[in-house]
Motif scaffolding. Structure first.
Motif, mmCIF file in Angstrom:
data_model
loop_
_atom_site.group_PDB
_atom_site.id
_atom_site.type_symbol
_atom_site.label_atom_id
_atom_site.label_comp_id
_atom_site.label_asym_id
_atom_site.label_seq_id
_atom_site.Cartn_x
_atom_site.Cartn_y
_atom_site.Cartn_z
ATOM 1 N N CYS A 88 18.790 -32.127 12.243
ATOM 2 C CA CYS A 88 18.205 -32.742 13.442
ATOM 3 C C CYS A 88 18.937 -32.344 14.718
ATOM 4 N N GLY A 89 20.230 -32.008 14.594
ATOM 5 C CA GLY A 89 20.997 -31.609 15.771
ATOM 6 C C GLY A 89 21.504 -32.778 16.608
ATOM 7 N N ARG A 90 21.160 -34.006 16.220
ATOM 8 C CA ARG A 90 21.496 -35.158 17.061
ATOM 9 C C ARG A 90 22.358 -36.205 16.356
ATOM 10 N N CYS A 91 22.340 -36.224 15.011
ATOM 11 C CA CYS A 91 23.059 -37.298 14.302
ATOM 12 C C CYS A 91 24.566 -37.032 14.329
ATOM 13 N N CYS A 94 25.587 -33.832 12.413
ATOM 14 C CA CYS A 94 25.212 -32.619 13.146
ATOM 15 C C CYS A 94 26.159 -32.393 14.312
ATOM 16 N N CYS A 102 23.366 -33.533 7.483
ATOM 17 C CA CYS A 102 22.524 -34.215 8.474
ATOM 18 C C CYS A 102 21.834 -35.427 7.859
ATOM 19 N N HIS A 103 21.829 -36.532 8.599
ATOM 20 C CA HIS A 103 21.191 -37.759 8.100
ATOM 21 C C HIS A 103 19.677 -37.622 8.014
HETATM 22 ZN ZN LIG Z 1 21.456 -34.395 11.957
#
Ligand SMILES: [Zn+2]
Ligand SMILES: [Zn+2]
Length: 342
Positions: A88-91, A94, A102-103
């Motif tokens: 996701c690039g945001r958790c 990440c 990644c979650h």
């Molecule tokens: Zn993530």
């Protein structure tokens, strides 16, 4: 177009579906080849979480046929290999750089439509260009090779290291090759199947052992074994209880064990924590392919990896469902699906 759809757990068949259109940031890719993997069998039987209905196939390569909005750095006609694992690039994982943990990890061929089809859509950031001069089916090996490469990176193999690889499937046979490339001078592969032992020696194993013929812990790490006292690194690539149990006993004191094989969720093995403590073993899990798909693609493109010998057969989309529904035949390493060309 044709697509091999997992409609529900246990329910896999080829259906006629519309050719997808690439959304913003996506590529439409005409699939040249897509490897059948043990995970596909687990998905069919509900032993690995997925979200049917979905088109399976996560080890694919192909030709870019159309490009969605906001993509400007790849041309129609380019050949790509897809990294199926989308983080996701945001958790928090990440942001800490551990994208494989990644979650909200989603995978092409598991959570969104994959490569067992004439066409697949791939986010541009998941696509890695490979040369058009390459054998069209070789790109399908980038994904399994990337998973092995992550395991090799974690293992800490150094020039002159001794290594045992447990399991003679495609993961074991790719891992043997990467261990040699990483500088290991002793690489011993263990598998019951004589054909796979021969293959392992052809692709770089310095010795092979048959676990059904002798106690391999004795044959490898015993006082009169191949590497008395055990090896620097053991890489478990079979995903079965027996080899996981052997793995710590094959490592020398201070050695490293990497778990790369996939055992069914919930299955357990007996281990001796005192042995891990007293001999200060490092026992590591290696999960998928964080930041290694590009390197794997470059390795495949360079030709240094023996791939042709690992291809057992090529099948059509129509034949693929029954291949996935049955356990692999004896001696079989990798079956590739080559979809019907449009
Ligand atoms: Zn993530
Ligand atoms: Zn796979």
């Amino acid at each position: 177009m044709k697509a091999l759809r997992l409609e529900a757990i246990g329910d896999l068949f080829v259906r006629e579906v519309d050719i997808p259109s690439p959304g913003p940031g996506d590529l439409l890719v005409r699939v040249e080849a897509c490897g059948i993997c043990g995970t596909d069998r687990h998905l069919l039987h509900g032993e690995f979480p997925s979200t049917p209905p979905v088109t399976l196939g996560h080890e694919f390569c192909g030709i870019v046929e159309a490009i969605g909005d906001h993509v400007s750095d790849i041309a129609i006609g380019a050949r790509i290999t897809g990294d199926p694992n989308i983080s996701c690039g945001r958790c928090s994982q990440c942001r800490a750089g551990r994208v494989n943990l990644c979650h909200a990890l989603r995978a092409i061929g598991i959570h969104r439509d994959g490569g067992f089809a004439d066409y697949v859509t791939v986010p541009r950031k998941q696509a890695h260009e490979i040369p058009l001069s390459l054998d069209p089916v070789h790109g399908a090996f980038c994904e399994p090779l990337a998973c092995c490469l992550h395991g090799i990176d974690l293992s800490g193999i150094r020039t002159g290291s001794s290594v045992v690889v447990l399991g003679g499937g495609v993961i074991g046979l790719l891992t043997v090759q990467l261990a040699r490339l990483a500088g290991a001078t002793t690489v011993i592969l263990s598998t019951r199947q004589a054909a796979k032992r021969r293959l392992a020696e052809e692709v770089g194993a310095t010795a092979t052992v048959d676990p059904s013929a002798s106690d391999i812990v004795e044959a490898i790490a015993g006082p009169a074994g191949l590497v008395p006292g055990g090896v620097d690194v053991v890489i478990e690539c079979a995903g079965v209880a027996e080899t996981v149990q052997q793995s710590t006993r094959l490592a020398k004191s201070g050695g490293t064990v990497v778990i790369l094989g996939v055992m069914p969720r919930g299955e357990t093995v007996e281990i001796e924590p005192f042995d891990i403590l007293f001999r200060e073993l490092r026992v590591l899990g290696s999960f998928i392919n964080p930041f290694v798909h590009r390197r794997a693609a470059d390795l495949v493109a360079s030709g240094v990896i023996e791939i042709d010998k690992l291809i057992s057969r090529r099948v059509s989309l129509d034949e693929a469902a029954s291949v996935i529904a049955h356990p692999p035949a004896a001696g079989e390493v990798k079956v590739l699906v080559v979809p019907n060309r449009a």
